[in-house]
Design a protein around this motif. Structure first.
Motif, PDB file in Angstrom:
ATOM      1  N   VAL A  81      -5.245   2.882  -0.086  1.00 40.23           N
ATOM      2  CA  VAL A  81      -5.929   3.482   1.067  1.00 40.23           C
ATOM      3  C   VAL A  81      -5.941   4.990   0.837  1.00 40.23           C
ATOM      4  CG1 VAL A  81      -5.793   3.870   3.567  1.00 40.23           C
ATOM      5  CG2 VAL A  81      -5.075   1.661   2.604  1.00 40.23           C
ATOM      6  N   ARG A  82      -7.111   5.594   0.787  1.00 39.40           N
ATOM      7  CA  ARG A  82      -7.175   7.053   0.582  1.00 39.40           C
ATOM      8  C   ARG A  82      -8.560   7.562   0.976  1.00 39.40           C
ATOM      9  NH1 ARG A  82      -6.961   6.950  -6.067  1.00 39.40           N
ATOM     10  NH2 ARG A  82      -9.010   6.047  -6.380  1.00 39.40           N
ATOM     11  N   GLY A  83      -8.715   8.868   1.001  1.00 41.10           N
ATOM     12  CA  GLY A  83      -9.950   9.486   1.470  1.00 41.10           C
ATOM     13  C   GLY A  83     -11.122   9.232   0.532  1.00 41.10           C
TER      14      GLY A  83
ATOM     15  N   THR B  19       0.840  -1.185   0.000  1.00 39.07           N
ATOM     16  CA  THR B  19       0.000   0.000   0.000  1.00 39.07           C
ATOM     17  C   THR B  19       0.882   1.245   0.000  1.00 39.07           C
ATOM     18  OG1 THR B  19      -1.924   1.052   1.000  1.00 39.07           O
ATOM     19  CG2 THR B  19      -0.314   0.106   2.519  1.00 39.07           C
ATOM     20  N   ARG B  20       0.246   2.408  -0.025  1.00 38.08           N
ATOM     21  CA  ARG B  20       1.045   3.637  -0.124  1.00 38.08           C
ATOM     22  C   ARG B  20       0.297   4.820   0.463  1.00 38.08           C
ATOM     23  NH1 ARG B  20      -2.705   6.647  -2.792  1.00 38.08           N
ATOM     24  NH2 ARG B  20      -3.222   5.994  -4.873  1.00 38.08           N
ATOM     25  N   PHE B  21       1.077   5.847   0.773  1.00 39.57           N
ATOM     26  CA  PHE B  21       0.519   7.158   1.128  1.00 39.57           C
ATOM     27  C   PHE B  21       1.127   8.105   0.109  1.00 39.57           C
ATOM     28  CE2 PHE B  21       1.006  11.104   3.847  1.00 39.57           C
ATOM     29  CZ  PHE B  21      -0.331  11.457   3.789  1.00 39.57           C
ATOM     30  N   ALA B  22       0.284   8.939  -0.514  1.00 41.26           N
ATOM     31  CA  ALA B  22       0.753   9.719  -1.665  1.00 41.26           C
ATOM     32  C   ALA B  22       0.430  11.204  -1.504  1.00 41.26           C
ATOM     33  CB  ALA B  22       0.118   9.160  -2.936  1.00 41.26           C
ATOM     34  N   PRO B  23       1.086  11.880  -0.574  1.00 43.54           N
ATOM     35  CA  PRO B  23       0.757  13.303  -0.353  1.00 43.54           C
ATOM     36  C   PRO B  23       1.343  14.216  -1.427  1.00 43.54           C
ATOM     37  CG  PRO B  23       2.597  12.677   1.044  1.00 43.54           C
ATOM     38  CD  PRO B  23       2.168  11.422   0.313  1.00 43.54           C
ATOM     39  N   SER B  24       0.704  15.357  -1.616  1.00 47.97           N
ATOM     40  CA  SER B  24       1.232  16.405  -2.491  1.00 47.97           C
ATOM     41  C   SER B  24       1.922  17.429  -1.588  1.00 47.97           C
ATOM     42  CB  SER B  24       0.097  17.082  -3.261  1.00 47.97           C
ATOM     43  OG  SER B  24      -0.613  16.113  -3.995  1.00 47.97           O
ATOM     44  N   PRO B  25       3.177  17.790  -1.880  1.00 49.28           N
ATOM     45  CA  PRO B  25       3.898  18.720  -0.990  1.00 49.28           C
ATOM     46  C   PRO B  25       3.518  20.174  -1.254  1.00 49.28           C
ATOM     47  CG  PRO B  25       5.351  17.987  -2.737  1.00 49.28           C
ATOM     48  CD  PRO B  25       4.020  17.300  -2.978  1.00 49.28           C
TER      49      PRO B  25
ATOM     50  N   ILE C 257       5.657  10.883  -3.388  1.00 48.48           N
ATOM     51  CA  ILE C 257       5.464  12.334  -3.352  1.00 48.48           C
ATOM     52  C   ILE C 257       4.805  12.764  -4.658  1.00 48.48           C
ATOM     53  CG2 ILE C 257       6.647  14.574  -3.209  1.00 48.48           C
ATOM     54  CD1 ILE C 257       6.683  13.073  -0.551  1.00 48.48           C
ATOM     55  N   GLU C 258       3.584  13.276  -4.570  1.00 50.27           N
ATOM     56  CA  GLU C 258       2.826  13.649  -5.772  1.00 50.27           C
ATOM     57  C   GLU C 258       3.054  15.133  -6.060  1.00 50.27           C
ATOM     58  OE1 GLU C 258      -1.144  11.818  -5.824  1.00 50.27           O
ATOM     59  OE2 GLU C 258      -0.023  10.018  -6.369  1.00 50.27           O
ATOM     60  N   ASP C 259       4.191  15.387  -6.698  1.00 49.79           N
ATOM     61  CA  ASP C 259       4.616  16.774  -6.918  1.00 49.79           C
ATOM     62  C   ASP C 259       4.580  17.159  -8.400  1.00 49.79           C
ATOM     63  OD1 ASP C 259       6.663  15.134  -7.691  1.00 49.79           O
ATOM     64  OD2 ASP C 259       8.259  16.260  -6.732  1.00 49.79           O
TER      65      ASP C 259
ATOM     66  N   SER D 178      -1.654  14.317 -15.623  1.00 54.44           N
ATOM     67  CA  SER D 178      -2.714  14.781 -14.724  1.00 54.44           C
ATOM     68  C   SER D 178      -2.694  13.856 -13.520  1.00 54.44           C
ATOM     69  CB  SER D 178      -4.082  14.695 -15.407  1.00 54.44           C
ATOM     70  OG  SER D 178      -4.424  13.328 -15.570  1.00 54.44           O
ATOM     71  N   TYR D 179      -3.393  14.232 -12.487  1.00 52.68           N
ATOM     72  CA  TYR D 179      -3.486  13.359 -11.307  1.00 52.68           C
ATOM     73  C   TYR D 179      -3.924  11.954 -11.716  1.00 52.68           C
ATOM     74  CZ  TYR D 179      -5.838  10.943  -7.570  1.00 52.68           C
ATOM     75  OH  TYR D 179      -6.260   9.947  -6.729  1.00 52.68           O
ATOM     76  N   HIS D 180      -4.991  11.864 -12.533  1.00 52.96           N
ATOM     77  CA  HIS D 180      -5.542  10.542 -12.869  1.00 52.96           C
ATOM     78  C   HIS D 180      -4.531   9.667 -13.601  1.00 52.96           C
ATOM     79  CE1 HIS D 180      -9.331  12.043 -11.541  1.00 52.96           C
ATOM     80  NE2 HIS D 180      -9.425  12.930 -12.514  1.00 52.96           N
TER      81      HIS D 180
HETATM   82  N1  GLU Z   1      -2.040  13.209  -3.840  1.00 49.18           N
HETATM   83  C1  GLU Z   1      -3.399  13.026  -3.439  1.00 49.18           C
HETATM   84  C2  GLU Z   1      -3.708  13.943  -2.283  1.00 49.18           C
HETATM   85  O1  GLU Z   1      -2.803  14.488  -1.664  1.00 49.18           O
HETATM   86  C3  GLU Z   1      -3.706  11.588  -3.023  1.00 49.18           C
HETATM   87  C4  GLU Z   1      -3.950  10.737  -4.191  1.00 49.18           C
HETATM   88  C5  GLU Z   1      -4.309   9.275  -3.925  1.00 49.18           C
HETATM   89  O2  GLU Z   1      -4.148   8.792  -2.798  1.00 49.18           O
HETATM   90  O3  GLU Z   1      -4.728   8.626  -4.892  1.00 49.18           O
HETATM   91  O4  GLU Z   1      -4.872  14.135  -1.997  1.00 49.18           O
END
Ligand code: GLU
Length: 293
Positions: free
Chosen positions: A223-225, A5-11, A41-43, A205-207
């Motif tokens: 795992v995400r919101g 799994t992963r956590f993918a925050p945007s800085p 890191i989603e930068d 793009s994000y997608h």
């Molecule tokens: N980078 C996205 C955010 O910070 C999360 C994307 C994802 O978990 O798919 O909201």
């Protein structure tokens, strides 16, 4: 199969309680399953991403007790992967350039014969720039590219309105959607529409990035919101088109403030580093977001 799994925050700002909740949910899941937790890191949005926020992410997560293998995947290093994927979709006639501005889209969509419908990315694109036949030749640069959802469905084997694709939701969407989630051609065409896969300034793009990266990192469980639940249909159809494995999705509720409003990056008052400087412990943060110590 090992759970990954992963956590993918945007800085683009400080991590707040909502991020801590998401990161800890993913980390705890990996720990309990003997799996792997990755950080990404989603930068891609270079106009908003800052090295200082990235450094703060590493610091806050380490303080919370989260650890991850190095090297960390950073989307700004992944342009070649996104470009190859766009070339592949373009060569199959699934993308088209679109110069419409937001205001043009709103105006076209509100024309009496159209009817405005809201999708995961806002107003469902009314199709102003959609070509009748696929465009050939080199992929245009520096102009947004949209996915032709009708053609995408054809290529993914969804020929008639009720043909469907599915994914597994082990968490829940905002309306409690869980289990086997179905997406019909009709829903994809009319409720999602021709989403942007490459932006003018970032050539992805994000997608697009999230699908390519989840696949390259071998993610088995996302795992995400729950705010991203609606976007999952876009990710699943892209996975079909690109012949990629569809992970299990585990959307979770959002952390809200006392008035019920979801936390945003600008809610500095709930930034993890502020709780830290005020003397809170990681165990107290877990308690605040309702997680077991
Ligand atoms: N980078 C996205 C955010 O910070 C999360 C994307 C994802 O978990 O798919 O909201």
């Amino acid at each position: 199969m090992t759970l990954i799994t992963r956590f993918a925050p945007s800085p683009t700002g400080p991590l707040h309680l909502g991020h801590a909740y998401s990161a800890l949910r993913a980390y705890d899941l990996a720990q309990s399953a003997g799996g792997v937790f990755l950080l990404r890191i989603e930068d891609i949005d270079l106009s908003r991403a800052r090295p200082a926020w990235e450094a703060q992410i590493y610091e806050d997560l380490s303080w919370l007790g989260v650890s991850w293998p190095e090297p960390v995947m950073r989307q700004s290093d992944r342009r070649a992967a996104y470009s190859d994927t766009l070339d592949h979709l373009w060569a199959r006639g699934l993308l088209y350039p679109c110069a419409c501005r937001r205001a043009d889209i709103a105006a076209a969509a509100s024309a009496p014969q159209e009817g405005v419908s809201l999708g995961p990315d806002g107003i469902v694109y009314p199709g102003t720039c959609r070509p009748f036949t696929p465009i050939t030749g080199p992929r245009p640069q520096h102009i947004p590219l949209r996915l032709d959802m009708r053609r995408a469905c054809d290529h993914a084997g969804l020929q008639v309105a009720d043909d469907l694709i599915t994914f597994t939701e082990k968490g829940a969407g905002p309306q409690g959607e869980t289990g086997r989630i179905t997406l019909t051609r009709n829903m994809l065409v009319h409720e999602v529409g021709d989403v942007i896969l490459s932006r003018r300034d970032m050539a992805t793009s994000y997608h697009l990035s999230v699908v390519v990266d989840d696949a390259d990192q071998g993610i088995t469980d996302v795992v995400r919101g729950e705010d991203l639940f609606e976007a999952t249909g876009i990710h699943v159809i892209l996975q079909r088109l690109l012949d990629l494995h569809t992970p299990v999705y585990r959307h979770h509720p959002l952390v809200r403030d006392a008035t019920g409003k979801r936390l945003a990056k600008r809610d500095d008052a709930r930034a993890i580093h502020l709780f830290r400087t005020e003397g809170a412990s990681p165990a107290e943060i877990r308690k605040m977001v309702g997680l077991a110590p």
